[in-house]
Scaffold this active site. Structure first.
Site, PDB file in Angstrom:
ATOM      1  CE1 TYR A  88       4.821  11.310   4.270  1.00  0.00           C
ATOM      2  CE2 TYR A  88       3.283  11.208   6.117  1.00  0.00           C
ATOM      3  CZ  TYR A  88       4.398  11.750   5.520  1.00  0.00           C
ATOM      4  OH  TYR A  88       5.102  12.746   6.163  1.00  0.00           O
ATOM      5  CG  ASP A 124       0.479   9.708  17.718  1.00  0.00           C
ATOM      6  OD1 ASP A 124       0.090  10.873  17.531  1.00  0.00           O
ATOM      7  OD2 ASP A 124       1.657   9.359  17.549  1.00  0.00           O
ATOM      8  CG  PHE A 182      -5.547  10.851   5.517  1.00  0.00           C
ATOM      9  CD1 PHE A 182      -6.368   9.752   5.696  1.00  0.00           C
ATOM     10  CD2 PHE A 182      -4.571  11.097   6.487  1.00  0.00           C
ATOM     11  CE1 PHE A 182      -6.230   8.918   6.803  1.00  0.00           C
ATOM     12  CE2 PHE A 182      -4.437  10.286   7.601  1.00  0.00           C
ATOM     13  CZ  PHE A 182      -5.266   9.181   7.751  1.00  0.00           C
ATOM     14  CG  HIS A 233      -2.142   2.080   9.883  1.00  0.00           C
ATOM     15  ND1 HIS A 233      -2.639   2.173   8.612  1.00  0.00           N
ATOM     16  CD2 HIS A 233      -2.000   3.365  10.310  1.00  0.00           C
ATOM     17  CE1 HIS A 233      -2.785   3.457   8.288  1.00  0.00           C
ATOM     18  NE2 HIS A 233      -2.408   4.191   9.299  1.00  0.00           N
TER      19      HIS A 233
END
Ligand code: IMP
Length: 218
Positions: free
Chosen positions: A166, A78, A164, A201
């Site tokens: 942002y 997520d 993809f 991230h």
């Protein structure tokens, strides 16, 4: 959530994501480890309601639903982008800003409009970070959580067509190009299997996952 067990992931694992961009990156990141990622979409699994208040909660909701429905270990990412000047928005709602058509041009336009409304035009006023919360859930109820973050700035212009979401407006610190201008390898980081080599991230979260739960086949 129990964090005690150290389990090696191998063979078939379900990816709880229905997002094609994320799925592609998860497959790339798992490629060296002999893990075959089948997606929830391919298995026809329903998309659970993500009503958590943190990335880690939503990741757990999706991973638990996918492991229960499939009987296989399930991996869920997520993620989202949190923009300081927007009090952390879009954050958990990063996917929602793209609307039901999952079109990120209007989502990117909305970010720019919201930043302009606040007069946030200089790079230092446009600080942001991406978060990835990765949960693995096993059919017996065991779960592990790994998180990764990358800090940077929202650029004034969207640049690049790679990646993809942002990616075209996020420029990570220490780089002069956006994620949208980077190929996958550069976005993950030159050698993401080491803490210092991971950039995105997601690669940072996978680095922690790999250290705990993955081994390269001999
Ligand atoms: P989720 O599927 O609910 O976790 O939605 C995550 C959303 O965050 C995606 O739809 C993207 O909008 C955004 N996002 C997450 N990771 C990335 C990334 O690596 N690049 C660009 N956008 C991302």
């Amino acid at each position: 959530m129990t964090m005690s067990g150290h389990r090696l992931l191998s063979g078939k694992v379900v990816s709880a994501t229905h997002n094609q961009g994320k799925l592609r990156e998860m497959r790339e990141l798992l490629a060296p480890y002999g893990v075959e990622l089948v997606s929830a979409g391919e298995l026809g699994l329903p998309e659970p309601v993500e009503d958590g208040t943190m990335f880690s909660e939503n990741a757990a909701i999706k991973a638990v639903a996918a492991t229960q429905a499939s009987g296989l270990p399930a991996l869920s990412d997520d993620s989202g982008v949190c923009i300081d000047a927007l009090d952390g928005a879009p954050g958990l709602f990063s996917a929602n800003w793209a609307g039901p058509g999952k079109d990120f041009a209007p989502a990117i336009a909305r970010v720019q409009i919201e930043l302009a409304k606040r007069g946030a035009l200089k790079p230092e006023q446009r600080r942001a970070h991406f978060v990835s919360a990765l949960v693995i859930a096993w059919p017996d109820g065991h779960q592990e959580l790994f998180e990764g973050r990358v800090f940077g700035t929202i650029t004034e212009q969207a640049r690049g067509a790679s990646g993809f979401g942002y990616d075209p407006i996020f420029q990570p610190d220490g780089h002069d190009r956006t994620f949208g201008e980077m190929g996958s390898e550069e976005k993950h980081g030159s050698d993401w299997s080491h803490p210092a080599g991971a950039l995105s991230h997601r690669a940072r979260a996978f680095q922690a996952l790999a250290a705990a739960c993955l081994r390269k086949p001999a």
